[in-house]
Design a protein around this motif. Structure first.
Motif, PDB file in Angstrom:
ATOM      1  N   LEU A 142       0.964  -1.212   0.067  1.00 23.10           N
ATOM      2  CA  LEU A 142      -0.127   0.129   0.022  1.00 23.10           C
ATOM      3  C   LEU A 142       0.937   1.247  -0.005  1.00 23.10           C
ATOM      4  O   LEU A 142       0.618   2.354  -0.650  1.00 23.10           O
ATOM      5  N   LEU A 143       1.963   1.364   0.618  1.00 19.74           N
ATOM      6  CA  LEU A 143       2.703   2.381   0.665  1.00 19.74           C
ATOM      7  C   LEU A 143       3.549   2.527  -0.553  1.00 19.74           C
ATOM      8  O   LEU A 143       3.596   3.550  -1.163  1.00 19.74           O
ATOM      9  N   ALA A 144       4.019   1.176  -1.366  1.00 21.94           N
ATOM     10  CA  ALA A 144       4.607   1.396  -2.666  1.00 21.94           C
ATOM     11  C   ALA A 144       3.534   1.981  -3.523  1.00 21.94           C
ATOM     12  O   ALA A 144       3.984   3.016  -4.435  1.00 21.94           O
ATOM     13  N   LEU A 145       2.071   1.651  -3.489  1.00 21.79           N
ATOM     14  CA  LEU A 145       1.073   2.247  -4.403  1.00 21.79           C
ATOM     15  C   LEU A 145       0.876   3.800  -4.137  1.00 21.79           C
ATOM     16  O   LEU A 145       0.756   4.354  -5.054  1.00 21.79           O
ATOM     17  N   SER A 146       1.084   4.132  -2.769  1.00 24.18           N
ATOM     18  CA  SER A 146       0.782   5.743  -2.553  1.00 24.18           C
ATOM     19  C   SER A 146       1.893   6.485  -2.832  1.00 24.18           C
ATOM     20  O   SER A 146       1.816   7.821  -2.960  1.00 24.18           O
ATOM     21  N   THR A 147       3.102   6.044  -3.102  1.00 31.02           N
ATOM     22  CA  THR A 147       4.296   6.773  -3.546  1.00 31.02           C
ATOM     23  C   THR A 147       4.491   6.974  -5.044  1.00 31.02           C
ATOM     24  O   THR A 147       5.442   7.553  -5.151  1.00 31.02           O
ATOM     25  N   MET A 148       3.773   6.391  -5.665  1.00 33.75           N
ATOM     26  CA  MET A 148       3.926   6.278  -7.285  1.00 33.75           C
ATOM     27  C   MET A 148       3.646   7.844  -7.758  1.00 33.75           C
ATOM     28  O   MET A 148       2.357   8.123  -7.789  1.00 33.75           O
ATOM     29  N   ASP A 149       4.557   8.576  -8.152  1.00 35.25           N
ATOM     30  CA  ASP A 149       4.261   9.731  -8.745  1.00 35.25           C
ATOM     31  C   ASP A 149       4.750  10.244 -10.233  1.00 35.25           C
ATOM     32  O   ASP A 149       4.770  11.486 -10.307  1.00 35.25           O
ATOM     33  N   GLY A 150       5.258   9.285 -10.861  1.00 34.72           N
ATOM     34  CA  GLY A 150       5.851   9.460 -12.176  1.00 34.72           C
ATOM     35  C   GLY A 150       6.414   8.293 -12.800  1.00 34.72           C
ATOM     36  O   GLY A 150       6.594   7.196 -11.907  1.00 34.72           O
ATOM     37  N   PRO A 151       6.617   8.004 -13.946  1.00 33.59           N
ATOM     38  CA  PRO A 151       7.502   6.933 -14.666  1.00 33.59           C
ATOM     39  C   PRO A 151       8.715   6.743 -13.951  1.00 33.59           C
ATOM     40  O   PRO A 151       9.253   7.380 -13.318  1.00 33.59           O
ATOM     41  N   GLY A 152       8.940   5.367 -13.745  1.00 28.62           N
ATOM     42  CA  GLY A 152      10.227   4.845 -13.235  1.00 28.62           C
ATOM     43  C   GLY A 152      10.034   3.442 -12.769  1.00 28.62           C
ATOM     44  O   GLY A 152       8.602   3.151 -12.419  1.00 28.62           O
ATOM     45  N   HIS A 153      11.034   2.840 -12.541  1.00 31.19           N
ATOM     46  CA  HIS A 153      11.105   1.495 -11.723  1.00 31.19           C
ATOM     47  C   HIS A 153      11.803   1.418 -10.598  1.00 31.19           C
ATOM     48  O   HIS A 153      13.187   1.535 -10.777  1.00 31.19           O
ATOM     49  N   ARG A 154      11.355   1.429  -9.434  1.00 32.02           N
ATOM     50  CA  ARG A 154      12.084   1.213  -8.091  1.00 32.02           C
ATOM     51  C   ARG A 154      11.884  -0.179  -7.745  1.00 32.02           C
ATOM     52  O   ARG A 154      10.964  -0.806  -7.776  1.00 32.02           O
ATOM     53  N   VAL A 155      13.069  -0.597  -6.714  1.00 34.89           N
ATOM     54  CA  VAL A 155      12.975  -1.813  -6.514  1.00 34.89           C
ATOM     55  C   VAL A 155      13.451  -1.829  -4.987  1.00 34.89           C
ATOM     56  O   VAL A 155      14.098  -0.938  -4.400  1.00 34.89           O
ATOM     57  N   TYR A 156      12.684  -2.663  -4.136  1.00 37.08           N
ATOM     58  CA  TYR A 156      12.860  -2.359  -2.783  1.00 37.08           C
ATOM     59  C   TYR A 156      13.128  -3.933  -2.012  1.00 37.08           C
ATOM     60  O   TYR A 156      12.214  -4.678  -2.643  1.00 37.08           O
ATOM     61  N   ASN A 157      13.999  -4.132  -1.268  1.00 36.05           N
ATOM     62  CA  ASN A 157      14.086  -5.374  -0.510  1.00 36.05           C
ATOM     63  C   ASN A 157      12.971  -5.338   0.618  1.00 36.05           C
ATOM     64  O   ASN A 157      13.234  -4.288   1.241  1.00 36.05           O
ATOM     65  N   LEU A 158      12.363  -6.306   1.038  1.00 36.45           N
ATOM     66  CA  LEU A 158      11.469  -6.239   2.209  1.00 36.45           C
ATOM     67  C   LEU A 158      11.890  -7.430   3.086  1.00 36.45           C
ATOM     68  O   LEU A 158      11.569  -8.601   2.841  1.00 36.45           O
ATOM     69  N   GLY A 159      12.151  -7.197   4.419  1.00 35.33           N
ATOM     70  CA  GLY A 159      12.628  -8.092   5.377  1.00 35.33           C
ATOM     71  C   GLY A 159      12.904  -7.399   6.648  1.00 35.33           C
ATOM     72  O   GLY A 159      12.879  -6.314   6.753  1.00 35.33           O
ATOM     73  N   ASN A 160      13.413  -8.141   7.529  1.00 39.66           N
ATOM     74  CA  ASN A 160      13.439  -7.679   8.910  1.00 39.66           C
ATOM     75  C   ASN A 160      15.131  -7.409   9.332  1.00 39.66           C
ATOM     76  O   ASN A 160      15.610  -6.672  10.229  1.00 39.66           O
ATOM     77  N   GLY A 161      16.129  -7.947   8.283  1.00 40.58           N
ATOM     78  CA  GLY A 161      17.508  -7.609   8.527  1.00 40.58           C
ATOM     79  C   GLY A 161      17.854  -8.630   9.914  1.00 40.58           C
ATOM     80  O   GLY A 161      19.086  -8.496  10.097  1.00 40.58           O
ATOM     81  N   THR A 162      17.001  -9.467   9.973  1.00 43.54           N
ATOM     82  CA  THR A 162      17.687 -10.701  11.019  1.00 43.54           C
ATOM     83  C   THR A 162      17.493 -12.048  10.480  1.00 43.54           C
ATOM     84  O   THR A 162      16.596 -12.501   9.804  1.00 43.54           O
ATOM     85  N   GLY A 163      18.540 -12.796  10.475  1.00 43.81           N
ATOM     86  CA  GLY A 163      18.594 -14.204   9.736  1.00 43.81           C
ATOM     87  C   GLY A 163      18.448 -15.174  11.030  1.00 43.81           C
ATOM     88  O   GLY A 163      18.977 -15.166  11.747  1.00 43.81           O
ATOM     89  N   PHE A 164      17.644 -16.387  10.714  1.00 50.51           N
ATOM     90  CA  PHE A 164      17.335 -17.451  11.392  1.00 50.51           C
ATOM     91  C   PHE A 164      17.805 -18.691  10.630  1.00 50.51           C
ATOM     92  O   PHE A 164      17.062 -18.773   9.391  1.00 50.51           O
ATOM     93  N   SER A 165      18.424 -19.623  11.368  1.00 55.24           N
ATOM     94  CA  SER A 165      18.827 -20.802  10.592  1.00 55.24           C
ATOM     95  C   SER A 165      17.721 -21.703  10.889  1.00 55.24           C
ATOM     96  O   SER A 165      16.640 -21.617  11.523  1.00 55.24           O
ATOM     97  N   ASN A 166      17.483 -22.778   9.588  1.00 53.31           N
ATOM     98  CA  ASN A 166      16.232 -23.651   9.730  1.00 53.31           C
ATOM     99  C   ASN A 166      16.006 -24.300  11.212  1.00 53.31           C
ATOM    100  O   ASN A 166      14.921 -24.478  11.653  1.00 53.31           O
ATOM    101  N   ARG A 167      17.223 -24.614  11.601  1.00 56.06           N
ATOM    102  CA  ARG A 167      17.149 -25.390  13.244  1.00 56.06           C
ATOM    103  C   ARG A 167      16.698 -24.441  14.200  1.00 56.06           C
ATOM    104  O   ARG A 167      15.945 -24.825  14.950  1.00 56.06           O
ATOM    105  N   GLN A 168      17.041 -23.119  13.989  1.00 54.95           N
ATOM    106  CA  GLN A 168      16.509 -22.139  15.067  1.00 54.95           C
ATOM    107  C   GLN A 168      14.846 -21.748  14.800  1.00 54.95           C
ATOM    108  O   GLN A 168      14.120 -21.868  15.780  1.00 54.95           O
TER     109      GLN A 168
END
Length: 324
Positions: free
Chosen positions: A236-262
């Motif tokens: 919804l934020l991506a949709l609301s910030t579209m103000d002209g032509p162009g292609h933007r790329v964003y990574n979405l995660g929490n920045g924390t890694g967990f192993s499969n065992r964890q």
């Protein structure tokens, strides 16, 4: 806004549809139900059953007055894509191209695209920024990257405003204002948390972990997990910030890694059930470690995850599974 959601009967598509409806948007869902569920489409959305390739030209027409598209319709099983690459190229890459052409014909210029962090392969640096080299390790990731490149071309040539959201691992469920829940129901299920929960619920005898000889602290894959409600909010934020032509790329995660065992240990703690584990060989095309840097999304989209704890994601998914 009047919006088309392709793949809106799937896990993430249905949750984003619900959030769009709750925000006051008019939504039409297009889904062929090959992996989605008709009952997952939230009430209030108009549902059209059909494949993007075949139905998009009849749905996405000028007279409908669509103002944007959110594109989730894709096959996502990386392992299967190694065995059946043609399925992924046809659906994920060619399907996206057909959608872009229909959008151009209908003069619809806003697109939010469901991409994947899998395009980075085994990264050179962790957390992974959007500027990292892309080395897609399987046809699934390659087909998604091809779609990303198509978006860049259409933005340059045809004035498309596009945002690609590269998901890391998604988990959890959405509780709507009326108390109902929308969650993950893949068949067959391929994701670690819901499979582990199926073991906890007695629906499976044991859990397989694929590979314990990766160059990680405990030998198993490390992944970044994001709550599906936080992921949906980013759309919804991506949709609301579209103000002209162009292609933007964003990574979405929490920045924390967990192993499969964890992850398995967190499932044990949340559910109170034993999770028998069997080790299996590595799956082709599985990177050792994927952890996001989402600083760009936080800075430009003003996006902040509200549910970063893995235990919260597991608890919400467990609640949904018990009441589904």
């Amino acid at each position: 806004m009047k919006l088309l959601v392709t793949g809106g009967a799937g896990y993430i598509g249905s949750i984003v549809t619900a959030l769009l409806l709750d925000a006051g948007h008019e939504v039409v869902v297009l889904d062929d139900l090959s992996t989605g569920h008709a009952e997952a489409v939230p009430s209030g959305a108009r549902f059209v059953r059909g494949r993007v390739h075949d139905a998009i030209g009849e749905v996405l027409v000028p007279s409908e007055g669509f103002e944007g598209v959110l594109h989730f319709a894709a096959f996502i099983a990386a392992g299967e894509s190694v065995q059946r690459p043609e399925k992924y190229w046809d659906n994920n890459a060619i399907g996206t191209l057909r959608l872009l052409e229909a959008m151009r014909a209908a003069d619809v210029r806003r697109l939010v695209f469901s991409s994947t962090a899998n395009v980075y392969g085994d990264p050179d640096e962790v957390p992974i920024p959007e500027t990292a080299a892309v080395r897609p390790p399987n046809p699934y990731a390659t087909s998604k990257l091809a779609a990303d490149h198509a978006l860049t071309g259409y933005a340059t040539a045809h004035g498309l405003a596009a945002v690609s959201l590269r998901y890391f691992n998604v988990a959890g469920a959405l509780r709507r204002p009326d108390g109902s829940m929308i969650g993950e129901r893949h068949d067959p299920e391929t994701h670690l948390i819901p499979i582990a929960l199926q073991v906890a619920a007695g629906r499976r005898e044991k859990l397989q972990l694929f590979g314990d000889d990766y160059e990680t602290f405990d030998g198993t894959n490390i992944r970044d997990y994001i709550h599906v409600a936080d992921l949906g909010a980013a759309h919804l934020l991506a949709l609301s910030t579209m103000d002209g032509p162009g292609h933007r790329v964003y990574n979405l995660g929490n920045g924390t890694g967990f192993s499969n065992r964890q992850v398995v240990e967190v499932v044990r703690e949340v559910t109170g059930h034993a999770i028998p584990v069997e080790m299996a060989p590595r799956r082709p095309g599985d990177p050792a470690q994927l952890v996001a840097s989402s600083e760009k999304a936080k800075r430009e989209l003003r996006w902040t995850p509200q549910h970063p704890e893995l235990a919260t994601m597991v608890a919400d998914a467990w609640d949904f599974m018990q009441h589904a």
